[in-house]
Design a protein around this motif. Sequence first.
Motif, PDB file in Angstrom:
ATOM      1  N   ALA A   1       0.851  -1.192   0.000  1.00  0.00           N
ATOM      2  CA  ALA A   1       0.000   0.000   0.000  1.00  0.00           C
ATOM      3  C   ALA A   1       0.885   1.240   0.000  1.00  0.00           C
ATOM      4  N   LEU A   2       0.332   2.352  -0.492  1.00  0.00           N
ATOM      5  CA  LEU A   2       1.087   3.592  -0.615  1.00  0.00           C
ATOM      6  C   LEU A   2       0.627   4.610   0.424  1.00  0.00           C
ATOM      7  N   GLY A   3       1.589   5.221   1.081  1.00  0.00           N
ATOM      8  CA  GLY A   3       1.319   6.338   1.972  1.00  0.00           C
ATOM      9  C   GLY A   3       1.994   7.593   1.433  1.00  0.00           C
ATOM     10  N   PHE A   4       1.305   8.724   1.519  1.00  0.00           N
ATOM     11  CA  PHE A   4       1.868   9.980   0.976  1.00  0.00           C
ATOM     12  C   PHE A   4       1.522  11.105   1.942  1.00  0.00           C
ATOM     13  N   PHE A   5       2.556  11.723   2.533  1.00  0.00           N
ATOM     14  CA  PHE A   5       2.393  12.747   3.563  1.00  0.00           C
ATOM     15  C   PHE A   5       3.146  13.996   3.112  1.00  0.00           C
ATOM     16  N   SER A   6       2.447  15.109   2.960  1.00  0.00           N
ATOM     17  CA  SER A   6       3.085  16.252   2.301  1.00  0.00           C
ATOM     18  C   SER A   6       2.584  17.586   2.850  1.00  0.00           C
ATOM     19  N   LYS A   7       3.241  18.647   2.404  1.00  0.00           N
ATOM     20  CA  LYS A   7       2.810  20.018   2.731  1.00  0.00           C
ATOM     21  C   LYS A   7       3.364  20.970   1.684  1.00  0.00           C
ATOM     22  N   THR A   8       2.515  21.902   1.260  1.00  0.00           N
ATOM     23  CA  THR A   8       2.929  22.948   0.319  1.00  0.00           C
ATOM     24  C   THR A   8       3.285  24.222   1.077  1.00  0.00           C
ATOM     25  N   GLY A   9       4.059  25.076   0.424  1.00  0.00           N
ATOM     26  CA  GLY A   9       4.387  26.386   0.984  1.00  0.00           C
ATOM     27  C   GLY A   9       4.632  27.389  -0.124  1.00  0.00           C
ATOM     28  N   SER A  10       4.237  28.640   0.118  1.00  0.00           N
ATOM     29  CA  SER A  10       4.443  29.716  -0.866  1.00  0.00           C
ATOM     30  C   SER A  10       5.054  30.919  -0.153  1.00  0.00           C
ATOM     31  N   PRO A  11       6.353  30.854   0.128  1.00  0.00           N
ATOM     32  CA  PRO A  11       6.984  31.915   0.924  1.00  0.00           C
ATOM     33  C   PRO A  11       7.151  33.217   0.146  1.00  0.00           C
ATOM     34  N   ASP A  12       7.217  34.308   0.896  1.00  0.00           N
ATOM     35  CA  ASP A  12       7.588  35.583   0.311  1.00  0.00           C
ATOM     36  C   ASP A  12       9.074  35.552  -0.016  1.00  0.00           C
ATOM     37  N   ASN A  13       9.407  35.934  -1.235  1.00  0.00           N
ATOM     38  CA  ASN A  13      10.800  36.025  -1.673  1.00  0.00           C
ATOM     39  C   ASN A  13      11.111  37.460  -2.078  1.00  0.00           C
ATOM     40  N   VAL A  14      12.376  37.724  -2.282  1.00  0.00           N
ATOM     41  CA  VAL A  14      12.820  38.983  -2.874  1.00  0.00           C
ATOM     42  C   VAL A  14      13.317  38.683  -4.275  1.00  0.00           C
TER      43      VAL A  14
END
Length: 917
Positions: free
Chosen positions: A720-733
């Motif tokens: 079986a497949l497990g997938f654990f994740s998180k996105t992020g959209s940081p402020d950049n210069v």
Amino acid sequence: MNRIVIVSALFFGGWLVLWTGKTVLLNESQDHEGVYVSEGYLETVDLFIKHDWLTYDKETREIVKNFEPGSAMAQFFNKSYLKNDVRGFNNGNRDLFRVRNGRLVGADPYAHNIVMPFSERAEWEGHLTFRPVDQAHATLEGRNIVLTLTEQKKTLFRRSDYEDVVLPDLSGAFRPINKQGDGLVLIGRGGMHFGRVQLMGSRIVFTNRNRENQLAVSISGEPVEQGIKARLDPGDLLKFNWPSGKKNYYTMLYASGSHKAPPIAQYRSINGVFRHSPSQPEPPFYADILNALNQTYRRDGGKPGVLPEAGFDLALSLDASLQGKAQRHLTTFAEQLRQKNGVQGLPFRAAMTVMDAGTGEILAMASYPDEATVGPMRDSAKRRRLLGNHNLSRLPIGSVAKVMWSAAILHDEPELRHLKIPGAYAGTFEDLLGIEIHRLRDHNVPGGDDGMIDFREFIAQSSNRYAAILLTLATGFEAGAFQEVTDSDLNTGLPEHSRFQLGDRTFRRRPHLPLGLENTQDGLVRAQLRRGTLENEDHAGAMLALFDVPYSRSSLTRVYGPGDGDDFIDTRPWRPLLEHLYREEIPVKHAFYGVSPERESLNYNLADQFRSQYISMILGGGDSLWTNIKVCEVFSRLVSGEKIEATLVKSIQPHRLQMDPGVLGLSRAGRRVAKLNMEPIARKTLLEAMAGVVKPNGTAAILRKDLVGFHRKLKKKGKALGFFSKTGSPDNVRYVPTPTTGAIQALIDSGALSAERDGQISYRGQVLTPGSDADEGHRFETLLRRNPGDVRILRRRGVSPLLVHDLVTAHNQDTPRERAEGPFDFQGGRLVGFKSVSEVRSFGGVFTFTIAIYDRMAVLRENRNALPKIDVANHHPEKALTVSVVIENNGSSGKTAVPFTKNILKEVVFHALETGW
């Protein structure tokens, strides 16, 4: 007090004068045989830095002198190496001093070493390789050329089975060539056919298939006639010389023997002299590792008992195949973004780390840009920054940081997992739990059927308000309950959008929070933090206990355990190698400091700003900067339930002149991995929430179809497949190229950009504002395509639509005072011009995930069109990879890091999980 300072300065001044006269000016002391080192110079530089007599100016990026002319410090400065070193650094030679986080921390310890004539320079004697693999390899290497030959899987070949390689002329410039296969067909510049090379047994065999007499082929000086098969022994030189037009060309390739650890640099005899080949392997990170090994032996190799006398072979944890695939995919995707978003802009930073989630072994460290992309630059410091391996640098990670803080908070107070807040649409909030804040931006998170956002929806849909409220409430939640407010005069009523639920209770009044709150005139309160307030928070201690992230910084020179580094650099990925080199006497300063990741620190003891320093932590801003390596380590610990430590060392074994074709011994054999000891219900809640990021309403929903397909494939094998994740959209210069000024001025003159009554800027009547992860900038690009004249303005100057969008939306987010100081000029309420600007706020994309294969017994619940629910509390993954991707300045994760991940899932990630590494 002043008298003490004056006396101290006089004492140090007199001491400096004596030291200057004694030795530092010209005299040298012998450090080890053949090399002379300036005596006392580094200690004196440290003294200048400690007393701030020399400081680094972040604005001018120069070293500044802070002492009076004619003083003892000035006399020493003018008579020693310091004067020329500071001048050289300010003129662009950034190797002379080390700068970390905007502070001057030291000088190059090797800058003034002198190698004596006729002496032998000590260097490391050994092979530097990738991790061992099951299939044997052999290589042909030349300048910027690496041809890797693998064991043949069949005996009969057709011409189509071989890949063509066009060999360049070594006298000219060319892009690096890196090819791999069972066999390769060699072709010269101009189209001349040379023949083929293949691996037979433990040796490379070249077959001369050329039918023209103009080609000259030799192996270590012996000619190879047409139609002849010739064997290449390790160290042999294969040379081609051929005409094309009016010119003669040549190429030389050195051969290796068969081995199961693909080489990075081999130590072998070349023209009768032992040396590493190549001496500067590509990319530069490999060369930095080789140089660190050589510097170690040049500095300490002559000291009896300090280093092992015999040479050794070092196999890195990096997987040659994974590294190559990751680098190619990252470079291709980044170049596509660069073309789409404006080719005249400076290259942006992008990085990708792949880690074995069960061992912490780093399998790939892809980084962008490279030498060919950057080209020559006037600012050498900026060029060096762009060319470094960005997996070693602390970078903004945006909402990925919500995972770390949520883990620490729930570990300390598991009851907070029941927190619920009202759902909300995209917008900017000016208060939080009735506490006045400055601009907290959030996107659409409407909540569940009850209109409330719970913990799982917070992680899956990345609610900024939920994160900020969770972190704020954590300061006042102890032993499963809040304390009552004791100050009866304090405003405690909560606005409707700030009311929250915890279990069955709805809070309409704010509980006690130790944040130094005081009333404001508009019925809110203002937080007045004092330095040290946050240092004793239990969740700060949990961050250290779970993830080894220090929550305070007490000095610039604090040293951790042997081989662990200091406050700035984490050298633990090299600890097995350092222990082999120095045993228990690992020095604080060693050559691997420069090839180690930067160390994360929360700096809680220095925080005194509620919004910009504290709340920004969980949103991935402020001091919440992380390396890809550390983020992978955190995710691996959460999924495995063990205190996984990142490492770049696979094995160390005695040096052999002929590389051993057998598998090398593992450096981690026999080492026990400690349990994570995280509160079980907290870990279970967090991982289940992270599994929801790829569900239909999650921020990475576009990956669901591919992941479900891979799970179905595994299901047939009882897995079986497990997938654990998180996105992020940081402020950049983002850096703004010079042509941007003319392009925006042309849009203003044509009326495409204009001012609204409230001071915001609109494009063709549409006010531009930042959107969510899914739609940021999309509306502007759609509007732009409807106006071909505006498109021509931007294309003619090589300016990207995304850059214009970022400049305008940055203005529209600013307060009236900030707008008045910004780059746009207004007269009488009309937009009339644009001033030159060097940088602008922008968005980047980050995506981190752990993908794991479990036994079918771990499945709790299964849905046909979704990934199964995994019992993470009671089952350990059989095999798992953690990947972290950072792409700066080209849009949020939904437009960059997540689509990139979709590209690499099948060819890179799924393939590695199926075939191993």
